[in-house]
Motif scaffolding. Structure first.
Motif, mmCIF file in Angstrom:
data_model
loop_
_atom_site.group_PDB
_atom_site.id
_atom_site.type_symbol
_atom_site.label_atom_id
_atom_site.label_comp_id
_atom_site.label_asym_id
_atom_site.label_seq_id
_atom_site.Cartn_x
_atom_site.Cartn_y
_atom_site.Cartn_z
ATOM 1 N N LEU A 95 0.577 -1.283 0.135
ATOM 2 C CA LEU A 95 0.020 -0.046 0.023
ATOM 3 C C LEU A 95 0.997 1.154 0.071
ATOM 4 O O LEU A 95 0.560 2.091 -0.767
ATOM 5 C CB LEU A 95 -1.019 -0.021 0.990
ATOM 6 N N LYS A 96 1.880 1.161 0.750
ATOM 7 C CA LYS A 96 2.779 2.274 0.776
ATOM 8 C C LYS A 96 3.511 2.488 -0.493
ATOM 9 O O LYS A 96 3.617 3.865 -1.014
ATOM 10 C CB LYS A 96 3.924 1.988 1.973
ATOM 11 N N GLU A 97 3.921 1.381 -1.196
ATOM 12 C CA GLU A 97 4.694 1.602 -2.371
ATOM 13 C C GLU A 97 3.452 1.978 -3.488
ATOM 14 O O GLU A 97 4.142 2.679 -4.274
ATOM 15 C CB GLU A 97 4.904 0.039 -2.849
ATOM 16 N N PHE A 98 2.338 1.673 -3.398
ATOM 17 C CA PHE A 98 1.229 2.235 -4.202
ATOM 18 C C PHE A 98 1.284 3.618 -4.238
ATOM 19 O O PHE A 98 1.037 4.427 -5.103
ATOM 20 C CB PHE A 98 0.113 1.542 -3.981
ATOM 21 N N LYS B 207 1.754 6.325 -7.108
ATOM 22 C CA LYS B 207 0.537 7.209 -7.343
ATOM 23 C C LYS B 207 0.760 8.614 -7.166
ATOM 24 O O LYS B 207 0.708 9.383 -8.293
ATOM 25 C CB LYS B 207 -0.728 7.035 -6.461
ATOM 26 N N ALA B 208 1.674 9.017 -6.392
ATOM 27 C CA ALA B 208 2.300 10.425 -6.208
ATOM 28 C C ALA B 208 3.167 10.610 -7.571
ATOM 29 O O ALA B 208 3.035 11.818 -8.029
ATOM 30 C CB ALA B 208 3.047 10.527 -5.005
ATOM 31 N N SER C 134 -6.351 -4.761 -6.963
ATOM 32 C CA SER C 134 -6.000 -5.820 -6.100
ATOM 33 C C SER C 134 -5.798 -5.351 -4.551
ATOM 34 O O SER C 134 -5.902 -6.197 -3.795
ATOM 35 C CB SER C 134 -4.311 -6.017 -6.780
ATOM 36 N N LEU C 135 -5.162 -4.194 -4.288
ATOM 37 C CA LEU C 135 -5.145 -3.806 -2.960
ATOM 38 C C LEU C 135 -6.437 -3.855 -2.284
ATOM 39 O O LEU C 135 -6.564 -4.088 -1.056
ATOM 40 C CB LEU C 135 -4.318 -2.371 -2.787
ATOM 41 N N GLU C 136 -7.182 -3.351 -2.909
ATOM 42 C CA GLU C 136 -8.864 -3.199 -2.200
ATOM 43 C C GLU C 136 -9.015 -4.484 -2.121
ATOM 44 O O GLU C 136 -9.861 -4.993 -1.116
ATOM 45 C CB GLU C 136 -9.727 -2.551 -3.080
#
Length: 138
Positions: free
Chosen positions: A57-60, A64-65, A103-105
């Protein structure tokens, strides 16, 4: 007071020869220790999956940023200065991010379900222990 079933159970226990009673208690304790170990193992698997999820999630969020920044950069260029290749690469990144997001969701929902399952199993085990009249050190 006790229910008639509990009274009958107590009478059976009191009439049981001591070695038989001790063997019954030992077998119940072993059963609960085994269930306790299984539950701890499930808990460790859950914690590992949770850690992996949080890392991803952190990597995502970082990706995203960076994507948002790249979008602003692209948007600030005059349209005729953005090559088809740049547009294509950007669209591919966007698709990958959306895929990751989905996928994360679903992983987040799986973790929520796993957490409530673990809580239910813990409560069920505690109830079984209480019904067996055993308090085994955690």
């Amino acid at each position: 007071g006790c229910s008639p079933e509990e009274k009958a159970q107590l009478r059976r226990f009191s009439e049981m020869p001591l070695p038989e009673l001790q063997s019954l208690v030992a077998s119940l304790q072993a059963t609960f220790k085994g269930k306790e170990k299984d539950l701890q193992s499930e808990r460790r698997k859950f914690d590992d999956a949770q850690d992996a999820f949080e890392r991803d999630l952190k990597e995502f969020k970082t990706d995203k940023a960076l994507f948002t920044k790249a979008t602003k950069t692209l948007d600030s260029k005059p349209p005729n200065k953005v090559s088809a290749r740049e547009k294509q690469k950007h669209a591919a990144k966007k698709a990958r991010l959306e895929e990751k997001s989905t996928s994360l969701e679903s992983r987040r929902l799986e973790q929520l379900a796993a957490r409530s399952r673990l809580t239910e199993e813990r409560q069920r085990l505690e109830e079984e222990k209480n019904q067996a009249g055993l308090r085994i050190a955690k």
